[in-house]
Scaffold this active site. Structure first.
Site, short mmCIF file in Angstrom:
data_model
loop_
_atom_site.label_atom_id
_atom_site.label_comp_id
_atom_site.label_asym_id
_atom_site.label_seq_id
_atom_site.Cartn_x
_atom_site.Cartn_y
_atom_site.Cartn_z
N ASP A 1 -0.64 -4.11 5.95
CA ASP A 1 -1.31 -3.61 7.15
C ASP A 1 -2.80 -3.93 7.15
O ASP A 1 -3.59 -3.24 7.79
CB ASP A 1 -1.11 -2.10 7.27
N ASP B 1 5.94 4.19 5.03
CA ASP B 1 6.76 3.16 5.68
C ASP B 1 6.69 1.81 4.95
O ASP B 1 7.30 0.84 5.38
CB ASP B 1 6.40 3.00 7.17
N HIS B 2 5.97 1.78 3.84
CA HIS B 2 5.91 0.59 2.99
C HIS B 2 6.40 0.90 1.57
O HIS B 2 7.11 0.10 0.98
CB HIS B 2 4.49 0.02 2.95
N HIS C 1 -7.70 -0.40 5.11
CA HIS C 1 -6.59 0.40 5.65
C HIS C 1 -6.23 1.48 4.62
O HIS C 1 -6.07 2.65 4.97
CB HIS C 1 -5.40 -0.51 5.94
N HIS D 1 1.38 3.89 1.98
CA HIS D 1 1.96 4.58 3.13
C HIS D 1 3.49 4.58 3.06
O HIS D 1 4.10 3.59 2.62
CB HIS D 1 1.49 3.95 4.45
N HIS E 1 4.16 -5.40 10.22
CA HIS E 1 4.70 -4.85 11.47
C HIS E 1 4.79 -5.92 12.56
O HIS E 1 4.00 -6.86 12.58
CB HIS E 1 3.81 -3.72 12.00
N HIS F 1 0.84 -1.21 0.00
CA HIS F 1 0.00 0.00 0.00
C HIS F 1 0.87 1.25 0.00
O HIS F 1 2.08 1.16 0.15
CB HIS F 1 -0.99 -0.01 1.16
#
Length: 259
Positions: A136, A58-59, A112, A56, A175, A54
């Site tokens: 996520d 941090d991905h 998400h 975001h 995570h 996705h």
């Protein structure tokens, strides 16, 4: 097929998937490209694909950088998600090949984010259990926050799409949240012995500096309150009468929980 964890940032995981025949590799969510490159070198693998779950940061935040380091690498991401650095958009049901024997099936698992994709990975038939990379959407004993979707969508993503995968499928999520998730799960189901056992195991893993991932779809069916909402006893415990309503309620409880 070999799968390796690459811990990134504070609690993220990227994953290296290697076809052992050809040594071609895909990486899931390479937020720290240098770590990924080093891991690929260590295992003698050649990176050819990026699988982004996705948008975001941090991905997807490492996608541009990894394209600079590995010219020609293909970057896959969901068509609805505007993934940074994406070269190949995927829809639900699209197949991607890796090496000689690995098939990667794209599963649209929204909520998400609108275009969140989980990747279901199978090797040579009968060789080993399949794996799913859930970003996520599905965490071990938990699920992602409903940032861009509804409880109905998360129910479809968790309980229908991911919940219908073969039970031995290994679950690799984005995570390391397992201990907290299991502690919360016990507040929903205080008498669930499977949750108690898994929490004890997860705490030992973390104390030893080891990951709690992968889980399996079967273990999630036994210990994850979000994927268990079809069960009347779970609905009863949170004072609801329908699966989607129960999922919404458990997410609200988790959002307000300060464990």
């Amino acid at each position: 097929m070999k799968i390796f964890h690459i811990p990134c940032l504070e609690d993220n995981y990227s994953y290296l998937i290697i076809d052992e025949t050809t040594k071609e590799a895909a990486v899931v969510d390479p937020v720290d490209p240098q770590k990924v490159i080093d891991a690929a070198k260590e295992h003698g693998a050649q990176l050819t694909l990026v699988l982004t779950t996705h948008h975001h940061w941090d991905h997807a935040g490492g996608n541009d950088k990894i394209k600079q380091i590995v010219p020609g690498i293909k970057v896959y991401g969901g068509s609805l998600d505007n993934v940074r650095g994406c070269t190949h958009q995927v829809e639900n049901g699209d197949n991607i090949s890796l090496g000689a024997h690995i098939n990667i099936l794209s599963l649209h698992t929204p909520c998400h984010t609108k275009g969140h994709i989980s990747y279901y990975v199978t090797g040579k038939e009968g060789e080993q259990d399949p794996a799913v990379f859930t970003g996520d959407t599905l965490f071990i004993a938990g699920c992602g926050k409903f940032f861009e979707g509804t409880a109905e969508q998360m129910y479809q993503s968790l309980c229908v799409t991911l919940g219908s995968l073969p039970k031995p499928t290994r679950v690799y999520c984005g995570h390391e949240y397992t201990v907290k998730n299991l502690q919360f799960a016990l507040t929903v189901e205080p008498n669930n012995a499977k949750i108690q056992q898994k929490l004890s195991w997860a705490q030992q893993q973390r104390q030893a500096g080891l990951p709690t991932i992968p889980s399996t779809i079967e273990e999630e069916m036994e210990t994850n309150p979000f994927i268990r909402v079809d069960l009347p006893e779970i609905q009863g415990l949170v004072g609801c009468h329908a699966p989607v309503e129960a999922l919404q309620k458990i997410r609200q409880l988790k959002d307000n929980w300060r464990g």
